[in-house]
Structure formats: C-alpha cells, structure tokens
Write an enzyme that holds these catalytic residues in place. Structure first.
Site, PDB file in Angstrom:
ATOM      1  N   LYS A 180     -23.610 -21.096  48.718  1.00 14.89           N
ATOM      2  CA  LYS A 180     -23.704 -21.598  50.095  1.00 14.89           C
ATOM      3  C   LYS A 180     -23.031 -22.968  50.105  1.00 14.89           C
ATOM      4  O   LYS A 180     -23.617 -23.970  49.697  1.00 14.89           O
ATOM      5  CB  LYS A 180     -25.181 -21.707  50.504  1.00 14.89           C
ATOM      6  N   GLU A 255     -28.952 -31.872  40.913  1.00 15.97           N
ATOM      7  CA  GLU A 255     -28.169 -33.094  40.738  1.00 15.97           C
ATOM      8  C   GLU A 255     -28.210 -33.835  42.055  1.00 15.97           C
ATOM      9  O   GLU A 255     -27.631 -33.400  43.041  1.00 15.97           O
ATOM     10  CB  GLU A 255     -26.728 -32.748  40.347  1.00 15.97           C
ATOM     11  N   CYS A 288     -21.928 -39.595  44.178  1.00 17.57           N
ATOM     12  CA  CYS A 288     -23.315 -39.853  43.778  1.00 17.57           C
ATOM     13  C   CYS A 288     -23.387 -40.805  42.591  1.00 17.57           C
ATOM     14  O   CYS A 288     -24.362 -41.527  42.425  1.00 17.57           O
ATOM     15  CB  CYS A 288     -24.029 -38.547  43.481  1.00 17.57           C
ATOM     16  N   GLU A 386     -29.839 -44.920  48.834  1.00 17.43           N
ATOM     17  CA  GLU A 386     -28.446 -44.506  48.641  1.00 17.43           C
ATOM     18  C   GLU A 386     -27.719 -44.493  49.987  1.00 17.43           C
ATOM     19  O   GLU A 386     -28.142 -43.831  50.930  1.00 17.43           O
ATOM     20  CB  GLU A 386     -28.405 -43.099  48.032  1.00 17.43           C
TER      21      GLU A 386
HETATM   22  P1  ADP Z   1     -26.175 -34.447  52.512  1.00 17.17           P
HETATM   23  O1  ADP Z   1     -27.288 -35.234  53.136  1.00 17.17           O
HETATM   24  O2  ADP Z   1     -25.345 -35.212  51.551  1.00 17.17           O
HETATM   25  O3  ADP Z   1     -25.376 -33.604  53.450  1.00 17.17           O
HETATM   26  P2  ADP Z   1     -27.850 -32.258  51.774  1.00 17.17           P
HETATM   27  O4  ADP Z   1     -28.774 -32.263  50.627  1.00 17.17           O
HETATM   28  O5  ADP Z   1     -28.417 -32.212  53.132  1.00 17.17           O
HETATM   29  O6  ADP Z   1     -26.903 -33.473  51.517  1.00 17.17           O
HETATM   30  O7  ADP Z   1     -26.833 -31.032  51.665  1.00 17.17           O
HETATM   31  C1  ADP Z   1     -26.330 -30.505  50.476  1.00 17.17           C
HETATM   32  C2  ADP Z   1     -26.322 -29.000  50.592  1.00 17.17           C
HETATM   33  O8  ADP Z   1     -27.656 -28.550  50.778  1.00 17.17           O
HETATM   34  C3  ADP Z   1     -25.532 -28.444  51.777  1.00 17.17           C
HETATM   35  O9  ADP Z   1     -24.880 -27.249  51.379  1.00 17.17           O
HETATM   36  C4  ADP Z   1     -26.610 -28.141  52.778  1.00 17.17           C
HETATM   37  O10 ADP Z   1     -26.253 -27.138  53.699  1.00 17.17           O
HETATM   38  C5  ADP Z   1     -27.715 -27.663  51.886  1.00 17.17           C
HETATM   39  N1  ADP Z   1     -29.057 -27.730  52.472  1.00 17.17           N
HETATM   40  C6  ADP Z   1     -29.534 -28.620  53.378  1.00 17.17           C
HETATM   41  N2  ADP Z   1     -30.820 -28.347  53.682  1.00 17.17           N
HETATM   42  C7  ADP Z   1     -31.187 -27.267  52.937  1.00 17.17           C
HETATM   43  C8  ADP Z   1     -32.400 -26.505  52.776  1.00 17.17           C
HETATM   44  N3  ADP Z   1     -33.514 -26.808  53.461  1.00 17.17           N
HETATM   45  N4  ADP Z   1     -32.389 -25.470  51.925  1.00 17.17           N
HETATM   46  C9  ADP Z   1     -31.289 -25.161  51.208  1.00 17.17           C
HETATM   47  N5  ADP Z   1     -30.126 -25.829  51.321  1.00 17.17           N
HETATM   48  C10 ADP Z   1     -30.053 -26.863  52.169  1.00 17.17           C
END
Ligand code: ADP
Length: 487
Positions: A180, A255, A288, A386
């Site tokens: 994903k 990570e 990061c 961060e």
């Molecule tokens: P950022 O804040 O840097 O965008 P995220 O952790 O929100 O980082 O996003 C990193 C990845 O995690 C993206 O692919 C995002 O779609 C996915 N993501 C965000 N929320 C969820 C969730 N509840 N479950 C699984 N994947 C998620």
C-alpha cells in the site's frame, strides 16, 4: 481513462491484484508538488480490494515459496535490469510525484532501487541456509522459511526506494506481497508492478492496493491472512497499526521518525561539521534520519553558526528537475503548513529564527526556506517533535557528557551524527548515544548488509542483511542427530 502518460511512461492508475489491473469506483488525485498540476486520478481502494489482494497473494504463495531462492533470484535480477532500463523515466516520474531532486533520483535513489532487489536476492542464496553450529555431534541447521503474505505500508518521502527496501527482502525470502503506497505518491509503485510482471514475477506474488491510510492501509494491517507487517511512517500511525496487529499477533517491523542529534565537538573539523550540518536539509528535510538538532560545543558555537548560516543561505532552491537545484518543494500544501506551524509556535515560545523561517515568497508554491532556530526553550516542541521539513535547531553544550544527555533527551532514537577530531573521544560519545545508526564524521553512508532501524519510539526491529530475513521469514532450527541413519 485508467492510464496516464507521464515522464515518457504509461502509468496505470488501478490496483494490481492477482496479476490484473482492478479499478475502484472512487479515485483520488495525485498532485505534483512542483507546480500543483494534477498528475492522475488513482483508484481508491478499501477493504474489498484489500481482501482480494490478500487472497491473491495467499494463492500465489506456495508456488513462489517452492521456486526457491535461486529461482527467485533470477526473476529479481531481471526486475532490477528493467528498473535500470527505465531508470531515467522512473527518476522523472518520481520527481513529478514527490518533488525530490531529479539528479538524486537519477544517481542515487533509482540505482538503489535496483540494488535493493539484487542485494537481497543474492543474500538469500549466498548467506542463508547453512548449518551454523554443532551440539554434541548433532547438526543445527538453520533455515529461513518463507512465512506467507507480507503487508508493506510505505511513505512518500522516498517512495520506490523505501518500498523496494521491503519488497526486495520480502520477495527474496519467498513471501508474497501486498503493497500500500502512500497516497501522496502512488505512481512509481504502480509502474513498478508492470515491470515486475514483465520480469516474470508470477501473478499474485506482488500486489498493489492504492488508497488512503485510514481505508486501504487500515484494512490491510487488520487482515488475519497476512503473516508480516512492515511499515515506515509516523508514530501515531504505527500505534494504530500495532493495535490492529495485536488482534492477530502479526509480527511488525516499524521504521518511524526521528529527532536525531548532530553533535559537533570543539576539536571537530569545522568545515566538515558545517558541510554535514547543511546536508541535513537534503530532500527538503523530509528524511527520517536527518540530524535536526545541531548540538555544538559552546567554544565553537559562534564560528560554527556563522559559517553554517552563510552556507545554508547559498543553497539553491527551486525546480527539482533542474540540475543546479539543491532544495526542492515540500510534498504537499498540508505538510508545508504543518512545518510553518512548528516554526510559528517556536517563535511564539521565545525561540529565534537565525535564517529562513517561512515559505520562499520568490518561488511561491510549496518551497520552504532552509531554516535554523536558536534559543529554543529546553524541552520545547521544536526541540522534541519531528518537523520533517528543512528546519534545524541549534543548541550548545559545555562537556561531552552534556552533549550525550542533550542528544538522548528525546523519545526518538533513530540516528545520530558525531563530528569529532579524536577517535577515542568519538568512541566514548557514541557508546552512550541511543540510536539505531550513528555516523561519525560522515552522513548517510548506508550498507544494505548493516542493521537499520530505530531505538525507542523510532521503531521496532531491524532490517538489512540477515536481519531482513529474520523478519520476513520463519526462522527454523532443525537438529540432525549423528545416529539413527540406515544408509
Ligand atoms: P506521514 O504522516 O508521513 O504521511 P503516515 O504514517 O501517516 O506518515 O503514512 C505512512 C503510510 O502509512 C502511508 O502509506 C499511509 O497511507 C499509511 N497509513 C496511514 N494511516 C494508516 C493506518 N491507520 N493504517 C495503515 N496504514 C496507514
């Protein structure tokens, strides 16, 4: 309608499930950070698409497992060849979608994408599967068995590089994959799926479900049919994923973020220190690993800061497709505003902006000027949270013990940079620093064989070399007795 031509490539905007392109009724926009242009309307998946993808990956698993490491190596090398064949276009596509520098995509990132595939494919053949020790004449034979379907959730700051850092070892280990990608950068993964198909990766071995984290991502990590979750992203998302994973006891590799220190001792090579500190603005600070807290010995702080400010202000900001550009745009308007919020709250809290401090008005768009913050209150947000943008904060210290205490005074533990003129002094410093990776008098030297990951809230587990296989595979010890054999 389901395809766009970008950077000379035809990119399909649908999911890849069981070797087929699958549309969703709804789509989301992928927008270029360079100029706000709409690049594509991408399929917005949810639990229905995730269920199909996991089913397809499960169905494809036995044959992929049974192909063996050698067979998989051949296919993964072919895939790496295709990445190299289309390297120029892939570099351009990624720059359009995430705004990072084209020249770094060309020279560093995309070659590394190919390397991620080759390295782990070779490692599985050459470094695993051998007896490791004897017990009273018995052979202990350790194997790394394919474990099933790996769910991979990846971020937008280095989309295909970070995706293949997981895809490479997962596929090499004999797992099948549902990826994903981040919703802000969905395109390179989609094109990569076509390359996987062309390379002979069997249908269902590599699946891509596009969509939002709260929809497709959440459905994927909650699925009981997955064997592993590898995630790179933020701490709040990791917590949500960990909760889902707990229901099925799915092993996770996380990570996460960082607030890494860059320590400059008073005997450091000042030119080197300044150069390394300025490098922390790479990828517009959306890394990061960045050493965003500059911890400088008080004896040299003034000289360091003056030279740093001069050099940082010379950084050329602009269109990431131009060769001379050193800092491109931030990924998204929402993110730019987040960064701005951090700086505004820091100044409202008494901190001082030394350079930068806001968007680059000459350029407009999503360009944020390289920023240095000084005089922030101990424990304040700008020193602890961060930012994930081109915002560094400087603090001073009087002794190396102070430096270590300041450096460790964070909930993160991803990386640290130490600039120091004496090896023994550096060793004393690094010994007590809590970080997954420490660079001494250098930055970003990465070996795929080395362990990579974060301590404290920067992650769970390590990947790289055999550590990756320890995660993606089921590690098995079979003990063969010296007796009982009839032949
Ligand atoms: P950022 O804040 O840097 O965008 P995220 O952790 O929100 O980082 O996003 C990193 C990845 O995690 C993206 O692919 C995002 O779609 C996915 N993501 C965000 N929320 C969820 C969730 N509840 N479950 C699984 N994947 C998620």
């Amino acid at each position: 309608m389901h395809q766009v031509t970008l950077a000379g490539l035809t990119v399909d905007t649908r999911h890849v499930i069981g070797g087929e392109r699958v549309a969703s009724t709804e789509t989301f926009e992928s927008v270029s950070p360079i100029d706000g242009a709409t690049l594509a309307h991408v399929a917005r998946g949810g639990s229905a698409e995730v269920n199909r993808a996991v089913e397809a990956a499960r169905a494809a698993f036995p044959a992929w497992r049974d192909l063996g490491a050698e067979g998989r190596r051949e296919i993964l090398h072919r895939l790496a060849d295709l990445v190299e064949r289309d390297l120029e276009q892939l570099a351009n596509l990624e720059t359009l979608d995430n705004g990072s520098l084209l020249r770094s995509h060309r020279r560093g990132v995309m070659p590394r994408v190919a390397m991620n595939l080759r390295f782990f494919a070779d490692w599985a053949v050459e470094k695993l599967h051998h007896p490791v020790w004897q017990t009273r004449g018995h052979d202990n034979v350790v194997s790394w068995d394919p474990s099933g379907v790996a769910a991979l959730i990846t971020p937008w700051n280095a989309p295909l590089m970070l995706a293949t850092w997981k895809i490479g070892p997962a596929l090499a280990a004999g797992d099948t994959v549902v990826l994903k990608p981040a919703e802000w950068t969905p395109l390179s993964a989609s094109y990569f799926a076509d390359l996987a198909d062309e390379a002979g990766v069997p249908a269902g071995v590599f699946n891509v479900v596009q969509g939002f984290g709260a929809e497709a991502g959440a459905a994927l990590v909650a699925h009981p049919g997955i064997a592993r979750i590898s995630f790179t992203g933020s701490v709040p998302t990791a917590k949500a994923i960990a909760r889902s994973a707990a229901d099925n006891l799915t092993p996770v590799s996380f990570e996460l973020g960082g607030k890494s220190p860059l320590i400059v001792t008073d005997d450091a090579d000042l030119d080197l220190a300044v150069e390394l500190a300025v490098e922390q603005y790479d990828n517009a600070g959306q890394v990061c690993l960045s050493g965003t807290r500059l911890l400088v010995h008080e004896n040299i702080a003034e000289a360091f800061q003056a030279r740093f400010a001069e050099k940082a202000q010379q950084l050329r900001q602009g269109d990431p497709r131009e060769e001379a550009t050193q800092i491109g745009p931030q990924i998204h308007r929402v993110h730019l505003e987040r960064i701005q919020g951090f700086v505004e709250r820091a100044t409202a809290d008494g901190a001082r902006v030394v350079i930068g401090g806001g968007p680059n008005d000459e350029l407009g768009g999503l360009y944020f000027r390289p920023t240095l913050i000084a005089d922030a209150k101990p424990g304040s947000e700008i020193l602890t949270a961060e930012v994930f943008g081109p915002v560094l904060a400087v603090q001073t210290f009087a002794s190396d013990d102070d430096a270590v205490e300041l450096a460790n005074n964070t909930e993160f533990g991803l990386a640290a940079v130490v600039v120091c003129g004496n090896r023994e002094r550096a060793e004393r410093l690094t010994k007590n620093l809590v970080a997954g990776t420490i660079w001494v008098n250098c930055f970003f030297v990465r070996d795929l064989a080395a362990p990579f990951g974060g301590s404290k809230k920067s992650g769970i587990g390590r990947e790289g070399g055999t550590w990756s296989f320890d995660f993606y595979a089921d590690v098995k010890n079979t003990v063969y007795a010296p007796t009982g054999w009839k032949d």
